[in-house]
Design an enzyme around this catalytic site. Structure first.
Site, PDB file in Angstrom:
ATOM      1  N   SER A  64      -9.966  -0.667   6.977  1.00 22.06           N
ATOM      2  CA  SER A  64      -9.396  -0.540   5.633  1.00 22.06           C
ATOM      3  C   SER A  64      -8.694  -1.768   5.071  1.00 22.06           C
ATOM      4  CB  SER A  64      -8.428   0.630   5.591  1.00 22.06           C
ATOM      5  OG  SER A  64      -9.151   1.814   5.430  1.00 22.06           O
ATOM      6  N   LYS A  70       0.848  -1.204   0.000  1.00 18.38           N
ATOM      7  CA  LYS A  70       0.000   0.000   0.000  1.00 18.38           C
ATOM      8  C   LYS A  70       0.880   1.251   0.000  1.00 18.38           C
ATOM      9  CE  LYS A  70      -3.921   1.954   2.632  1.00 18.38           C
ATOM     10  NZ  LYS A  70      -4.813   1.753   3.789  1.00 18.38           N
ATOM     11  N   SER A 102      -9.801   1.738   2.825  1.00 22.04           N
ATOM     12  CA  SER A 102      -8.943   2.503   1.960  1.00 22.04           C
ATOM     13  C   SER A 102      -7.891   1.665   1.229  1.00 22.04           C
ATOM     14  CB  SER A 102      -8.217   3.580   2.779  1.00 22.04           C
ATOM     15  OG  SER A 102      -7.361   2.997   3.732  1.00 22.04           O
TER      16      SER A 102
END
Ligand code: GLN
Length: 494
Positions: free
Chosen positions: A178, A79, A154
Site C-alpha cells: 500500500s 494517512k 491503499s
C-alpha cells in the site's frame, strides 16, 4: 525556485536558515490543497488553523535562536489510518466517521517532535484494504496523471497528494504494497521499511504481522530524511526494533560500485505490460551503468505470495476488526430492536457492523473468520503460515547471493476507476509483486523509472534485507541522480 517545487531536504534547510518561513511553506501548500482537493479527493481532513499556528511557533523559535527539529517547517500529510489526537481519524470507514483518538500515533508524535507541520489526513481504502482507493467510504481518490484513473491503494490519497504537489511528503502504511504500489502508479517514491523499523502504535491495525508505516515523497533523499525522523524503538509497540536509527540522509553519497542487484526472471512472465517491462529493463541498465552488477535470482515460492497473503491478512483482520461492534468502538446502528435476532444486543452488533463496514471489509472479515474456524484452521491458516516461512527462506537465500532485488512494482500502469471493482480477484492480483516483501518482513522502495506512451508513470521496485534501508535508499537515490523521471509533474491538474 517555486516553493512547491523544492525538495523536502531543501525546504527544511531553507527554513532553518531563515530563507523561507515555515508559515510561507504551510500557506503555499494549504492553498494548493484547497484548490485541488475537490478534483483529486486526496484529503479527508485539512487542518489549516492548527497548521498555521504550528508554523508560526516554529518561526518564532527560529527567530529566538532555538534549535529546530529534523523536519523543521516541513508540511506533511498523514494517512487517515494513523491516530491524531487533534484531527478525526476514520480509516476511510463509516465505522469510524468522526472518531477522535485520545492519543497521537508514535509516528505522528515523532513528526511533531521533529517540527513537521501536519496539514491534513489523507484518503485511503477502507481500513487499508484495497489497491485502488475505491474502497473508501468517502469517495475514490483520482490519479493526478489522469483523473479518470485510480491512484492505486491503499495509501492512494498520500500518493496522489505528493504527485499533485499538495504536500512535499506524506505518510503511508504498507501491509501488502500500500505504499509502494500507489507510489508507483502516481510517479512518486515510496518506502516500506523493514517490519518493526517504525512503530505501529496508533496505526489502526489491519494485519498486525504485516503492517508497516513509511514515507512517501518526490525522491529517495526526501524519504531518507523522513524515515530518520519517524523510525526507532517504541516501548508502546513490542514488535518495534531496538536497533539504533542510522542517519539515513547522510548515508547516500557512496557510489554503487560492486553492489549486486538480483533480477527475478519469473517477474517478467506474461501479464507484465510491455511498456512496464521496458521501463524496468531500462532501470536495470541505469544501475549497471552506475557500477552495480545484475544477477539472476530465484524466489521459487513467490508465486504463492498472493494466496498466502490473502489468507494471513484477512485472518488477522477478522481478529483486529472484532472490536468494532458499536459498543466498544465505532458506529452504532440507530435501528430500534425488531425482535428478529436472538437478543437486542446481538441485533445491535449485527446491524452496526452490517451498516458500518463496506463490502470489501466484510468480505475480508468473512474470509478470515472462515479460515480461522475449527476444522479449517489447519487447512488454510496454518498452511498459509508454512508457505509464508518458505517465502521468507527464499529471500534469505536470495540475499545470500545479492544485496538488493529489483523488478516491477505493478504489472500495469494506473488502471481506470471502476475497471476492477466488480472482480475482487483481479484487484487482488494487482498485489503480485508487493505482498512477498511484507510476508518476509524485509524492506522495499518504489520509484518512477519511465512513462508509458500515454503519459502514465511506470514504477521500479527495489527490495533489501531486513534493516538494509541505508543501502536501499542509497541505490534509489543514485538512480535519481542519474535520471529525471522523478522530477516530472502531471499536467492533468493545476
Ligand atoms: N492491496 C492489498 C490489500 O488489499 C494491500 C493493502 C495494504 O498494503 N494495506 O490488502
Amino acid at each position: 525556485m517555486q516553493l512547491l517545487e523544492r525538495s523536502a531536504v531543501d525546504l527544511v534547510a531553507a527554513v532553518k536558515r531563515g530563507d523561507v518561513s515555515a508559515m510561507q511553506c504551510a500557506e503555499v501548500y494549504l492553498d494548493r490543497i484547497e484548490q485541488l482537493n475537490p478534483q483529486v479527493n486526496a484529503f479527508l481532513a485539512i487542518d489549516r488553523e492548527r497548521a498555521l499556528a504550528r508554523a508560526a511557533d516554529i518561526d518564532a523559535r527560529r527567530k529566538a535562536g532555538k534549535p529546530l527539529g529534523l523536519l523543521a517547517g516541513l508540511p506533511v500529510a498523514v494517512k487517515d489510518a494513523l491516530c491524531t489526537a487533534d484531527m478525526p481519524t476514520t480509516c476511510a470507514s463509516k465505522m469510524l466517521a468522526g472518531y477522535r483518538p485520545p492519543y497521537d500515533a508514535d509516528t505522528v508524535r515523532r513528526l511533531r517532535e521533529a517540527d513537521a507541520v501536519i496539514v491534513g489526513k489523507t484518503n485511503m481504502d477502507e481500513f487499508a484494504m484495497g489497491g485502488s482507493n475505491e474502497n473508501s467510504a468517502f469517495g475514490p481518490v483520482r490519479n493526478p496523471w489522469d483523473l479518470s484513473r485510480a491512484p492505486g491503494g491503499s495509501s492512494g490519497g498520500s500518493a496522489a497528494c505528493v504527485a499533485a504537489d499538495m504536500a512535499p511528503v506524506a505518510i503511508g502504511s504498507d501491509t501488502g504494497g500500500s505504499i509502494r504500489q500507489p507510489a508507483g502508479l502516481c510517479g512518486i517514491t515510496g518506502l516500506k521499511p523493514t517490519y518493526g523499523r517504525v512503530s505501529r502504535r496508533g496505526l489502526i491495525a489491519f494485519a498486525s504481522s504485516l503492517d508497516q508505516i513509511g514515507p512517501m515523497a518526490r525522491s529517495a533523499a526526501d524519504c531518507a530524511l523522513v524515515l530518520e525522523a519517524i523510525a526507532g524503538h517504541d516501548p508502546g509497540d513490542s514488535t518495534s526494533l531496538a536497533d539504533a536509527v542510522p542517519p539515513y540522509s547522510e548515508l547516500l553519497e557512496k557510489p554503487l560500485e560492486g553492489v549486486r542487484i538480483g533480477r527475478v526472471s519469473e517477474h517478467f512472465s506474461e501479464g507484465l505490460d510491455p511498456e512496464v517491462a521496458k521501463g524496468v529493463d531500462e532501470a536495470f541498465a541505469v544501475f549497471k551503468a552506475a557500477g552495480a552488477t545484475i544477477h539472476d535470482v530465484k524466489l521459487p515460492h513467490a508465486k504463492y505470495g498472493v494466496p498466502t497473503y490473502y489468507l494471513v491478512a484477512p485472518c488477522e483482520a477478522s481478529s483486529n476488526l472484532a472490536r468494532y461492534d458499536g459498543a466498544h468502538y465505532g458506529y452504532r446502528s440507530s435501528t430500534k430492536p425488531t425482535g428478529e435476532f436472538e437478543s437486542p444486543l446481538v441485533e445491535m452488533y449485527c446491524r452496526s457492523r452490517g451498516e458500518g463496514f463496506g463490502p470489501e471489509v466484510k468480505r475480508r472479515i468473512m474470509l478470515g473468520t472462515y479460515a480461522l474456524s475449527s476444522g479449517y484452521y489447519d487447512a488454510y491458516y496454518a498452511k498459509a503460515l508454512q508457505v509464508r516461512r518458505l517465502i521468507r527462506q527464499d529471500y534469505l537465500d536470495a540475499f545470500a547471493q545479492v544485496d538488493l532485488i529489483g523488478g516491477p512494482v505493478s504489472a500495469t500502469p494506473a488502471f481506470k476507476l471502476g475497471e476492477k471493482t466488480g472482480d475482487p480477484l483481479a484487484m487482488y492480483l494487482v498485489d503480485l509483486y508487493t505482498v512477498a516483501t511484507n510476508l518476509a518482513g524485509v524492506a522495499g522502495i518504489s520509484f518512477p523509472c519511465g512513462f508509458t506512451a500515454g503519459g502514465l508513470p511506470v514504477g521500479f521496485q527495489l527490495q533489501a534485507p531486513a534493516l538494509a534501508e541505508p543501502l536501499l535508499l542509497r541505490a534509489a537515490d543514485r538512480f535519481q541522480r542519474l535520471t529525471d523521471w522523478h522530477t516530472r509533474r502531471p499536467k492533468a491538474i493545476g
